[in-house]
Scaffold this motif. Structure first.
Motif, PDB file in Angstrom:
ATOM      1  N   PHE A  55      -5.815   9.381   0.636  1.00 29.36           N
ATOM      2  CA  PHE A  55      -6.513  10.537   1.186  1.00 29.36           C
ATOM      3  C   PHE A  55      -7.446  11.145   0.144  1.00 29.36           C
ATOM      4  O   PHE A  55      -8.558  11.576   0.468  1.00 29.36           O
ATOM      5  CB  PHE A  55      -5.516  11.580   1.669  1.00 29.36           C
ATOM      6  CG  PHE A  55      -6.180  12.741   2.344  1.00 29.36           C
ATOM      7  CD1 PHE A  55      -6.597  12.634   3.661  1.00 29.36           C
ATOM      8  CD2 PHE A  55      -6.440  13.902   1.655  1.00 29.36           C
ATOM      9  CE1 PHE A  55      -7.246  13.679   4.275  1.00 29.36           C
ATOM     10  CE2 PHE A  55      -7.085  14.958   2.265  1.00 29.36           C
ATOM     11  CZ  PHE A  55      -7.488  14.849   3.579  1.00 29.36           C
ATOM     12  N   THR A  56      -6.990  11.182  -1.101  1.00 30.30           N
ATOM     13  CA  THR A  56      -7.836  11.725  -2.163  1.00 30.30           C
ATOM     14  C   THR A  56      -9.148  10.955  -2.247  1.00 30.30           C
ATOM     15  O   THR A  56     -10.233  11.544  -2.369  1.00 30.30           O
ATOM     16  CB  THR A  56      -7.095  11.655  -3.516  1.00 30.30           C
ATOM     17  OG1 THR A  56      -5.861  12.358  -3.411  1.00 30.30           O
ATOM     18  CG2 THR A  56      -7.936  12.267  -4.620  1.00 30.30           C
ATOM     19  N   LEU A  57      -9.044   9.627  -2.167  1.00 28.62           N
ATOM     20  CA  LEU A  57     -10.253   8.807  -2.243  1.00 28.62           C
ATOM     21  C   LEU A  57     -11.165   9.045  -1.049  1.00 28.62           C
ATOM     22  O   LEU A  57     -12.397   9.025  -1.173  1.00 28.62           O
ATOM     23  CB  LEU A  57      -9.858   7.327  -2.321  1.00 28.62           C
ATOM     24  CG  LEU A  57      -9.148   6.907  -3.616  1.00 28.62           C
ATOM     25  CD1 LEU A  57      -8.720   5.449  -3.546  1.00 28.62           C
ATOM     26  CD2 LEU A  57     -10.055   7.141  -4.821  1.00 28.62           C
ATOM     27  N   GLY A 112      10.154   7.770   0.161  1.00 26.42           N
ATOM     28  CA  GLY A 112      10.033   6.877  -0.983  1.00 26.42           C
ATOM     29  C   GLY A 112      10.806   7.365  -2.189  1.00 26.42           C
ATOM     30  O   GLY A 112      11.001   8.554  -2.388  1.00 26.42           O
ATOM     31  N   LEU A 113      11.285   6.418  -2.977  1.00 33.16           N
ATOM     32  CA  LEU A 113      11.958   6.730  -4.232  1.00 33.16           C
ATOM     33  C   LEU A 113      11.375   5.788  -5.269  1.00 33.16           C
ATOM     34  O   LEU A 113      11.421   4.569  -5.135  1.00 33.16           O
ATOM     35  CB  LEU A 113      13.474   6.508  -4.087  1.00 33.16           C
ATOM     36  CG  LEU A 113      14.303   6.822  -5.328  1.00 33.16           C
ATOM     37  CD1 LEU A 113      14.248   8.310  -5.635  1.00 33.16           C
ATOM     38  CD2 LEU A 113      15.756   6.390  -5.111  1.00 33.16           C
ATOM     39  N   LYS A 114      10.802   6.366  -6.322  1.00 31.91           N
ATOM     40  CA  LYS A 114      10.143   5.588  -7.361  1.00 31.91           C
ATOM     41  C   LYS A 114       9.090   4.653  -6.763  1.00 31.91           C
ATOM     42  O   LYS A 114       8.991   3.484  -7.122  1.00 31.91           O
ATOM     43  CB  LYS A 114      11.174   4.799  -8.170  1.00 31.91           C
ATOM     44  CG  LYS A 114      12.152   5.705  -8.916  1.00 31.91           C
ATOM     45  CD  LYS A 114      13.167   4.895  -9.699  1.00 31.91           C
ATOM     46  CE  LYS A 114      14.117   5.829 -10.435  1.00 31.91           C
ATOM     47  NZ  LYS A 114      15.154   5.092 -11.175  1.00 31.91           N
ATOM     48  N   LYS A 115       8.354   5.205  -5.794  1.00 32.17           N
ATOM     49  CA  LYS A 115       7.240   4.504  -5.143  1.00 32.17           C
ATOM     50  C   LYS A 115       7.677   3.266  -4.358  1.00 32.17           C
ATOM     51  O   LYS A 115       6.895   2.350  -4.119  1.00 32.17           O
ATOM     52  CB  LYS A 115       6.159   4.140  -6.172  1.00 32.17           C
ATOM     53  CG  LYS A 115       5.482   5.352  -6.795  1.00 32.17           C
ATOM     54  CD  LYS A 115       4.302   4.972  -7.630  1.00 32.17           C
ATOM     55  CE  LYS A 115       3.608   6.215  -8.194  1.00 32.17           C
ATOM     56  NZ  LYS A 115       3.054   7.083  -7.177  1.00 32.17           N
ATOM     57  N   ILE A 127       0.824  -1.222   0.000  1.00 27.96           N
ATOM     58  CA  ILE A 127       0.000   0.000   0.000  1.00 27.96           C
ATOM     59  C   ILE A 127       0.853   1.265   0.000  1.00 27.96           C
ATOM     60  O   ILE A 127       0.338   2.372  -0.246  1.00 27.96           O
ATOM     61  CB  ILE A 127      -0.937  -0.005   1.242  1.00 27.96           C
ATOM     62  CG1 ILE A 127      -2.207   0.816   0.965  1.00 27.96           C
ATOM     63  CG2 ILE A 127      -0.230   0.486   2.483  1.00 27.96           C
ATOM     64  CD1 ILE A 127      -3.138   0.197  -0.017  1.00 27.96           C
ATOM     65  N   PHE A 128       2.162   1.133   0.254  1.00 31.17           N
ATOM     66  CA  PHE A 128       3.046   2.305   0.328  1.00 31.17           C
ATOM     67  C   PHE A 128       2.930   3.184  -0.915  1.00 31.17           C
ATOM     68  O   PHE A 128       2.839   4.400  -0.825  1.00 31.17           O
ATOM     69  CB  PHE A 128       4.489   1.828   0.506  1.00 31.17           C
ATOM     70  CG  PHE A 128       5.493   2.947   0.547  1.00 31.17           C
ATOM     71  CD1 PHE A 128       5.717   3.655   1.718  1.00 31.17           C
ATOM     72  CD2 PHE A 128       6.217   3.297  -0.587  1.00 31.17           C
ATOM     73  CE1 PHE A 128       6.638   4.694   1.756  1.00 31.17           C
ATOM     74  CE2 PHE A 128       7.140   4.333  -0.550  1.00 31.17           C
ATOM     75  CZ  PHE A 128       7.348   5.025   0.620  1.00 31.17           C
ATOM     76  N   ARG A 129       2.931   2.555  -2.077  1.00 34.85           N
ATOM     77  CA  ARG A 129       2.919   3.331  -3.317  1.00 34.85           C
ATOM     78  C   ARG A 129       1.587   4.019  -3.566  1.00 34.85           C
ATOM     79  O   ARG A 129       1.484   4.896  -4.420  1.00 34.85           O
ATOM     80  CB  ARG A 129       3.250   2.415  -4.489  1.00 34.85           C
ATOM     81  CG  ARG A 129       2.202   1.358  -4.793  1.00 34.85           C
ATOM     82  CD  ARG A 129       2.710   0.367  -5.808  1.00 34.85           C
ATOM     83  NE  ARG A 129       3.886  -0.340  -5.303  1.00 34.85           N
ATOM     84  CZ  ARG A 129       4.597  -1.178  -6.025  1.00 34.85           C
ATOM     85  NH1 ARG A 129       4.289  -1.379  -7.283  1.00 34.85           N
ATOM     86  NH2 ARG A 129       5.623  -1.796  -5.495  1.00 34.85           N
ATOM     87  N   TRP A 130       0.552   3.589  -2.821  1.00 33.55           N
ATOM     88  CA  TRP A 130      -0.767   4.182  -3.032  1.00 33.55           C
ATOM     89  C   TRP A 130      -1.164   5.154  -1.926  1.00 33.55           C
ATOM     90  O   TRP A 130      -2.286   5.630  -1.895  1.00 33.55           O
ATOM     91  CB  TRP A 130      -1.826   3.070  -3.115  1.00 33.55           C
ATOM     92  CG  TRP A 130      -1.540   2.070  -4.176  1.00 33.55           C
ATOM     93  CD1 TRP A 130      -1.096   0.790  -4.001  1.00 33.55           C
ATOM     94  CD2 TRP A 130      -1.645   2.252  -5.589  1.00 33.55           C
ATOM     95  NE1 TRP A 130      -0.913   0.163  -5.201  1.00 33.55           N
ATOM     96  CE2 TRP A 130      -1.255   1.048  -6.201  1.00 33.55           C
ATOM     97  CE3 TRP A 130      -2.040   3.336  -6.392  1.00 33.55           C
ATOM     98  CZ2 TRP A 130      -1.237   0.893  -7.581  1.00 33.55           C
ATOM     99  CZ3 TRP A 130      -2.025   3.173  -7.761  1.00 33.55           C
ATOM    100  CH2 TRP A 130      -1.628   1.963  -8.338  1.00 33.55           C
ATOM    101  N   LEU A 158      -0.313   2.604   9.838  1.00 28.35           N
ATOM    102  CA  LEU A 158       0.471   1.781  10.755  1.00 28.35           C
ATOM    103  C   LEU A 158       1.215   0.700   9.974  1.00 28.35           C
ATOM    104  O   LEU A 158       2.397   0.425  10.241  1.00 28.35           O
ATOM    105  CB  LEU A 158      -0.449   1.129  11.794  1.00 28.35           C
ATOM    106  CG  LEU A 158       0.262   0.360  12.910  1.00 28.35           C
ATOM    107  CD1 LEU A 158       1.159   1.299  13.721  1.00 28.35           C
ATOM    108  CD2 LEU A 158      -0.755  -0.313  13.839  1.00 28.35           C
ATOM    109  N   ALA A 159       0.550   0.106   8.986  1.00 28.66           N
ATOM    110  CA  ALA A 159       1.193  -0.921   8.157  1.00 28.66           C
ATOM    111  C   ALA A 159       2.359  -0.337   7.366  1.00 28.66           C
ATOM    112  O   ALA A 159       3.445  -0.942   7.285  1.00 28.66           O
ATOM    113  CB  ALA A 159       0.161  -1.538   7.204  1.00 28.66           C
ATOM    114  N   ILE A 160       2.163   0.853   6.790  1.00 26.30           N
ATOM    115  CA  ILE A 160       3.247   1.509   6.051  1.00 26.30           C
ATOM    116  C   ILE A 160       4.420   1.805   6.989  1.00 26.30           C
ATOM    117  O   ILE A 160       5.590   1.596   6.643  1.00 26.30           O
ATOM    118  CB  ILE A 160       2.732   2.810   5.401  1.00 26.30           C
ATOM    119  CG1 ILE A 160       1.742   2.479   4.280  1.00 26.30           C
ATOM    120  CG2 ILE A 160       3.893   3.634   4.863  1.00 26.30           C
ATOM    121  CD1 ILE A 160       1.047   3.697   3.692  1.00 26.30           C
ATOM    122  N   THR A 161       4.092   2.262   8.189  1.00 26.81           N
ATOM    123  CA  THR A 161       5.149   2.586   9.158  1.00 26.81           C
ATOM    124  C   THR A 161       5.924   1.332   9.553  1.00 26.81           C
ATOM    125  O   THR A 161       7.159   1.354   9.657  1.00 26.81           O
ATOM    126  CB  THR A 161       4.535   3.247  10.406  1.00 26.81           C
ATOM    127  OG1 THR A 161       3.797   4.406  10.004  1.00 26.81           O
ATOM    128  CG2 THR A 161       5.620   3.668  11.386  1.00 26.81           C
TER     129      THR A 161
END
Length: 251
Positions: free
Chosen positions: A20-22, A76-79, A12-15, A132-135
């Motif tokens: 938030f937009t959604l 992030g770099l290149k997602k 989910i990191f790349r998304w 939390l998952a991204i972290t």
């Protein structure tokens, strides 16, 4: 469970910027399709909007202070999760994830302005779990890259909750606030989120309380949106002409 959370965080990191937009776009649709979803009191509803706006601005303020003093590519770099160095100064000396703290406050502020029961029950917990998952995924990466140095950093600084704020002046000692970097990196976020939340509240008060599109409230919202778009146009021109470049040696 933690292994699943780590895998989910990496995925989910790349998304994360899309999430938030959604949320905000979903809020606009929700208040338009369910005008009875409010609390039935226009004045009380306005207080939710005001409270949400304060929390929203506080979150953006946290992001601005973070970027102004210490921009990192750890975001992030290149997602993909990436870090070229471990930054422990500026706001990073008080919370390990100041940008995500800002994002969480911004999302909480937006959800307060939406003030829709199902967003409190489902969207807010989901949003918190996603971050939390991204972290967790980032921590796993940083622990592998920086080892004992990162372990000590984790012992000294909280994951999200800021601590020892009385020592902030010492944390930025020798650092310079880079306003050009802030404008270049954050102008799109400020404009996009600000416009969406303004539109959200315009739709909300029209759907729930029949506030006219030509009312004083609507005119104020149009003014805010126009100011944000002018800000975006100016910063875009400045960035395109190289006027927002900064000394790359700054932290």
């Amino acid at each position: 469970m933690k292994a699943f959370t780590l895998r989910f965080g990496n995925f989910i990191f790349r998304w994360r910027d899309t999430i938030f937009t959604l949320i905000v776009l979903g809020g606009i649709v929700a208040v338009a399709l369910d005008p009875a979803g409010g609390i039935g009191d226009r004045q009380a509803e306005f207080m939710f909007t005001l409270l949400g706006a304060v929390v929203f601005v506080l979150g953006e303020f946290v992001r601005c202070i973070t970027i102004g003093y210490a921009y990192i590519k750890r975001g992030g770099l290149k997602k993909e999760i990436f870090a070229e160095r471990l930054v422990v100064r500026g706001l990073f000396a008080h919370t390990r994830n100041p940008m995500y703290l800002g994002n969480i406050l911004i999302a909480l502020g937006a959800i307060l302005t939406i003030n829709y029961l199902w967003f409190y029950i489902f969207v807010l917990p989901l949003f918190l779990y996603i971050y939390l998952a991204i972290t967790y995924s980032e921590e796993n990466y940083l622990r592998g890259k920086f080892g004992p140095e990162y372990d000590q950093y984790c012992r000294d600084v909280n994951r999200f909750l800021p601590g020892r704020l009385s020592g902030f002046k010492k944390s930025i000692e020798g650092m310079t606030f880079t306003f050009r970097r802030l404008l270049k990196k954050e102008h799109g976020t400020i404009t996009a989120l600000g416009v969406m939340v303004a539109l959200l509240n315009l739709v909300k008060f029209h759907a729930r309380y029949a506030v006219g599109w030509d009312s004083d409230f609507a005119l104020n919202v149009y003014t805010i949106i126009a100011a944000l778009l002018i800000f975006e146009l100016i910063t875009y021109i400045l960035a395109s002409t190289g006027k927002l470049e900064w000394d790359p040696d700054r932290p």
